[in-house]
Structure formats: C-alpha cells, structure tokens
Enzyme design. Structure first.
Site, PDB file in Angstrom:
ATOM      1  N   GLY A 187       9.604  -6.948  -3.274  1.00  0.00           N
ATOM      2  CA  GLY A 187       8.600  -6.455  -2.343  1.00  0.00           C
ATOM      3  C   GLY A 187       8.759  -4.970  -2.071  1.00  0.00           C
ATOM      4  O   GLY A 187       9.818  -4.383  -2.318  1.00  0.00           O
ATOM      5  N   ASP A 206       7.649   5.056  -3.354  1.00  0.00           N
ATOM      6  CA  ASP A 206       7.203   5.220  -1.963  1.00  0.00           C
ATOM      7  C   ASP A 206       8.401   5.413  -1.029  1.00  0.00           C
ATOM      8  O   ASP A 206       8.338   6.215  -0.086  1.00  0.00           O
ATOM      9  CB  ASP A 206       6.398   3.992  -1.509  1.00  0.00           C
ATOM     10  CG  ASP A 206       5.172   3.767  -2.376  1.00  0.00           C
ATOM     11  OD1 ASP A 206       4.629   4.752  -2.915  1.00  0.00           O
ATOM     12  OD2 ASP A 206       4.775   2.592  -2.524  1.00  0.00           O
ATOM     13  N   GLY A 234       0.512   4.272   0.974  1.00  0.00           N
ATOM     14  CA  GLY A 234       0.574   5.024   2.224  1.00  0.00           C
ATOM     15  C   GLY A 234       1.431   4.305   3.258  1.00  0.00           C
ATOM     16  O   GLY A 234       2.335   4.901   3.858  1.00  0.00           O
ATOM     17  N   GLY A 282       0.861  -1.185   0.000  1.00  0.00           N
ATOM     18  CA  GLY A 282       0.000   0.000   0.000  1.00  0.00           C
ATOM     19  C   GLY A 282       0.893   1.229   0.000  1.00  0.00           C
ATOM     20  O   GLY A 282       1.829   1.321   0.803  1.00  0.00           O
TER      21      GLY A 282
HETATM   22  O1  RIB Z   1       3.737   1.641  -4.828  1.00  0.00           O
HETATM   23  C1  RIB Z   1       3.662   0.251  -4.614  1.00  0.00           C
HETATM   24  C2  RIB Z   1       2.377  -0.100  -3.952  1.00  0.00           C
HETATM   25  O2  RIB Z   1       1.316   0.183  -4.842  1.00  0.00           O
HETATM   26  C3  RIB Z   1       2.214  -1.549  -3.609  1.00  0.00           C
HETATM   27  O3  RIB Z   1       2.709  -1.866  -2.336  1.00  0.00           O
HETATM   28  C4  RIB Z   1       0.727  -1.809  -3.786  1.00  0.00           C
HETATM   29  O4  RIB Z   1       0.064  -2.116  -2.606  1.00  0.00           O
HETATM   30  C5  RIB Z   1       0.178  -0.545  -4.429  1.00  0.00           C
HETATM   31  O5  RIB Z   1      -0.486   0.240  -3.520  1.00  0.00           O
END
Ligand code: RIB
Length: 289
Positions: free
Chosen positions: A280, A245, A41, A39
C-alpha cells in the site's frame, strides 16, 4: 499557516497482488484485493505530516462513500482538509497490480480530481513549501506554481505521471523531482545522458532537479556544482507503490524544517526505503522516530 501545502490527487487504491504483471491483452488471476487510501497528492501530504510538517491538502473527492476511505489517514495524521472540496460525482480511483518483485502497474481514473483547483490554495508566504504532481488538470498545477512563485514560497513539482515541461513552466519550479522515465519526457533530448538531461533542465530555468533511481539511490542537480549522489538504503521490497511519494513528502517536510536540499535528499531517500517493505501507499508510511 501550514508549512507544507499539497495541491493534487486524492484516490482510493484497489491493490491486487499478482505473481507477475499482465502483458497487453493478457488476463492474470489473483485471489484478493485491498481497498486503500492513495493518490500521489494525498500520499505526499501524509508523508510530509508523518515527517512532522504542519501540512494542508488541497484537492477534491466525490460524495460517494469512498471519500471517507480516501481521507482516512490524512484525517488521522492531522493534515488540514479545509481546502478539500466534496463533489457530486465519483472519487478518484487507482487500479494497482503489484507483482512478486514489488513492481506495479497503475491505471488512474481522475474522478473528482478533475475538479481540484489552485484557487482553493490557502494564502502562501515565503516560509511555505508548495508541493504538486501531475494527476490533476495541468492548468491548475501551473497556476499554483505561479501563485507560489508570487508569494515567494518554495515550489516542488513531482512530474508524475510523466509530462513535458516548457521553459516558462520550469522557471516557476524551484525543485523538480523525477524518476528516469519522467526525466526523459521532461527533458526532450533523446541523445543526452541522464546527467546531461538534468543539467539541461537547470539551464532552462528550474532551480534544482532531483532524480530518484529506486535501488540506485537519488541524485541532486543544482547549477554550478557537481551532482550529489545518495546511495539507496538496502531494504526488503514487497511493494514500491508510493515510494516516490514518500520521498517527495519527506523532502518537502525537511525543507520546511530548514534543512538544505542535500540534507533533505538524504533524509527523503532513507524514508522512501522504509515504505517498500509494506503493501500500500499510505498504509506503508511510518511516522519518523
Ligand atoms: O504513486 C502511487 C499512487 O499513484 C497511488 O496511490 C495511486 O493512487 C496513484 O495515484
């Protein structure tokens, strides 16, 4: 009060390595998958915590057993989870195919993320850095930006997945983080160059634009000064999932620690490179030395 507050998605990722990504209507076979926390966030919150920021997560998970997987790494890293709601339905899910070059295709099912609420944010103050993305309902994200602005907090929005932003929405964002695809959609100007698109967003009221360029590094755009380019750190690429992220979380942590935007971009760029060599999103996020 935590310095970095992330409002956004919390998922469980089903990650399948494939020789190549499928085309429309095509079926690709593989021999395994992993079930991992993810996710955007949650990934960003974990990256901020791994970069030594006191961090809180605001969002929602389902009471379906998968919530334990979704929150595992955040809990271990000491991210504040008091504002994570547990809903009756399913947790958010992502189906992720990763090819031999580390590129991915992702399908996200919102699940409980549809119930994430800006009203569950802790009280913000001028020292806080609020981080959002685009995997929960946009009105909640926009309201969080408004609350962040009112409190004098620094508001970082990662426009992923890509979406259009109005001038009024941009004006509540201090730092917009986008990749090239996301910039094209946010900017609404097909004829402009990439740099012109970013500068056009500054003219509409956003405080700064950061363009992440993968193997080409990152660019920081601020009003009245030339763009700053940071080269990518060469790295072996196994899986790029969550690299953006990692960048956003590390950038937020650096701002919370008092670095300026240019210093924070350099640090985030180097941190994001480190996650591409591990499969991951969250499992790839290392603690900083
Ligand atoms: O940016 C990667 C994320 O995008 C993954 O972890 C997946 O859950 C999606 O939200």
């Amino acid at each position: 009060m935590p310095k970095v507050v992330v409002l956004g998605s919390i998922n469980v990722d089903y990650v399948a390595p494939v020789a190549r990504l499928p085309g429309p209507g095509e079926t690709i076979k593989t021999d395994r998958y992993d079930t991992l926390p993810g996710g955007k966030g949650a990934n960003q919150a974990l990256a901020a915590a791994r970069n030594r920021a006191e961090t809180a997560m605001v969002g929602a998970v389902g009471a379906d057993g998968l919530d334990a997987i979704a929150l595992r790494e955040l809990r271990l890293a000491g991210v504040g989870l008091e504002a994570v709601q547990v809903q009756g339905g399913a947790s958010g899910l992502a189906m992720i195919a990763v090819d031999a070059q580390g590129e991915n295709q992702i399908v996200v099912v919102a699940g409980a993320n549809a119930h994430a609420k800006a009203d569950h944010l802790p009280p913000l103050n001028p020292a806080a850095v609020l981080v959002t993305q685009n995997e929960i309902a946009w009105p909640q994200t926009a309201r969080a930006h408004h609350l962040g602005r009112q409190a004098g907090a620094t508001v970082i929005h990662n426009a992923a997945p890509a979406h259009r932003l109005t001038a009024a929405e941009l004006a509540n964002i201090d730092v917009l983080v986008v990749n090239e695809h996301e910039l094209c959609l946010a900017a609404d100007n097909d004829r402009a160059s990439t740099d012109e698109k970013a500068v056009g967003l500054l003219a509409l009221g956003v405080g700064a634009v950061i363009l992440t360029l993968g193997a080409k590094g990152a660019r920081l755009f601020e009003s009245g000064v030339a763009p700053i380019h940071v080269d990518a750190v060469p790295t072996q690429v196994l899986d790029t999932t969550g690299a953006g992220d990692a960048f956003v979380g590390a950038f937020a942590a650096a701002l919370a620690a008092g670095l300026d935007r240019a210093e924070a971009v350099a640090l985030a760029n180097a941190y994001a490179a480190r996650v591409c060599g591990v499969m991951g999103a969250q499992t790839a996020l290392p603690p900083v030395d």
